[in-house]
Design an enzyme around this catalytic site. Structure first.
Site, short mmCIF file in Angstrom:
data_model
loop_
_atom_site.label_atom_id
_atom_site.label_comp_id
_atom_site.label_asym_id
_atom_site.label_seq_id
_atom_site.Cartn_x
_atom_site.Cartn_y
_atom_site.Cartn_z
N TYR A 32 0.83 -1.20 0.00
CA TYR A 32 0.00 0.00 0.00
C TYR A 32 0.87 1.25 0.00
O TYR A 32 1.62 1.52 0.95
CB TYR A 32 -0.92 0.03 1.22
CG TYR A 32 -1.96 -1.06 1.27
CD1 TYR A 32 -2.22 -1.87 0.17
CD2 TYR A 32 -2.68 -1.30 2.43
CE1 TYR A 32 -3.17 -2.88 0.22
CE2 TYR A 32 -3.64 -2.30 2.50
CZ TYR A 32 -3.87 -3.09 1.40
OH TYR A 32 -4.82 -4.09 1.46
N LEU B 252 -21.78 0.71 -2.95
CA LEU B 252 -22.90 0.55 -2.03
C LEU B 252 -23.03 1.73 -1.07
O LEU B 252 -23.77 1.66 -0.10
CB LEU B 252 -22.73 -0.74 -1.22
CG LEU B 252 -22.75 -2.05 -2.02
CD1 LEU B 252 -22.38 -3.22 -1.14
CD2 LEU B 252 -24.13 -2.27 -2.64
N SER C 17 -13.37 -4.45 1.32
CA SER C 17 -14.28 -3.71 0.43
C SER C 17 -15.74 -3.95 0.78
O SER C 17 -16.54 -4.36 -0.06
CB SER C 17 -14.03 -4.10 -1.03
OG SER C 17 -14.64 -3.17 -1.92
#
Length: 320
Positions: A53, A214, A207
């Site tokens: 990351y 969503l 996620s």
């Protein structure tokens, strides 16, 4: 904050984990520390990241936060991952014993700690045998550099293969699997979640908002610069616009925020230990914390299942 056992291990983790995917990529060090402070104050006791990351920036931001002292390190479970390439050199990626040995030292340095609580295999390495992976991990456990081992993005049969190999070695083996699982993407219900349940592994969905899809992506006041406009969420939206519209209309009908409904749905799944949330801002984290207290009424749960039906477990999902 409610806590649960991390699989069959003795470690207790909060009902949501703070994901560090955005640290260094979207959020600055100051913003990352603000999110960590709020999570810590709210009782979240796990921060999840990966060496990949931000090419180490996420771990670095967490490390500078831990270095502020107090009880931060003692009360926070540090979870990171190994697999991704950090350089172009052929041995600086995947799950060889050589890469694991070097990657853990680099992560420890960036995180400014002497041990990693949960060290996770970020992806499947089909070219490295489990015997080699466990040899490296067992050595790190013996050295006190890691405490537990987990996986991410593994298929059900791969979890079984890894755990059976560990059992033959007389080792604890895996304690968790971090998989893609949310209201709109339920493939994990076929084999990953049953395998995790059978072997006593915690399920840590990543996620939970499906890349923001969503979170109210169709609302006129949604953030046009957010990740929901690109990537996984945007690709999903192209073919299921009507489905998402029904979902958002249902949330409006019940007077609830779509992001909080999606997270509350995951939290209500008995097989889910703790979703990994990845807020970019403090308000997004505050929204996730509100979802912890949200109980979805039966009629809303029924309508959600109608909009986003699950595949069911294998082999019944594809056989008689």
């Amino acid at each position: 904050m409610e806590y649960r056992q991390l699989g069959r291990s003795g470690l207790c983790v909060s009902r949501v984990l703070l994901g560090g995917w955005n640290f260094g990529k979207v959020t600055s060090e100051q913003e990352s520390h603000a999110l960590l402070d709020l999570a810590y104050e709210a009782g979240i006791n796990v921060v999840d990241t990966a060496n990949k990351y931000g090419r180490g920036t996420s771990e670095t931001h967490i490390g500078t936060w831990l270095a502020k002292g107090g009880t931060r390190r003692d009360r926070m479970v540090i979870a990171t991952k190994v697999f991704g390439a950090m350089t172009d050199w052929p041995n600086d990626s995947r799950l060889s014993a050589r890469h694991i040995r070097h990657a853990v030292e680099e992560s420890l340095c960036r995180l400014r700690t002497d041990h990693i609580d949960l060290y996770q295999l970020h992806h499947v390495d089909r070219n490295t045998p489990w015997e080699e992976i466990w040899q490296a991990m067992d050595q790190l456990v013996a050295q006190g550099k890691i405490l537990y081992v987990g996986t991410s993005n593994h298929a059900g049969w791969q979890l079984a293969q890894g755990q059976e190999t560990a059992m033959r070695r007389g080792a604890l083996g895996l304690v968790s699997e971090q998989c893609l699982y949310n209201l709109a993407e339920r493939t994990a219900e076929q084999e990953v979640i049953p395998a995790a349940r059978n072997y006593g592994l915690a399920v840590l969905p990543w996620s939970p908002l499906h890349g923001g899809m969503l979170a109210g992506v169709l609302a006129p006041d949604s953030d046009p610069g957010s990740r929901r406009r690109t990537g996984r969420g945007a690709n999903f939206l192209k073919g299921r616009l009507e489905q998402v519209q029904r979902y958002e209309d249902l949330c409006v009908k019940h007077g609830l925020m779509p992001a909080e409904v999606a997270l509350a749905w995951l939290l209500a799944r008995p097989e889910v230990t703790a979703p990994v949330i990845g807020p970019r801002t403090v308000p997004q984290l505050e929204s996730a914390l509100r979802a912890l207290d949200l109980v979805l009424p039966p009629d809303l749960q029924r309508d959600l299942e109608e909009i986003f039906p699950g595949p069911g477990p294998a082999p019944e999902s594809f056989a008689w």
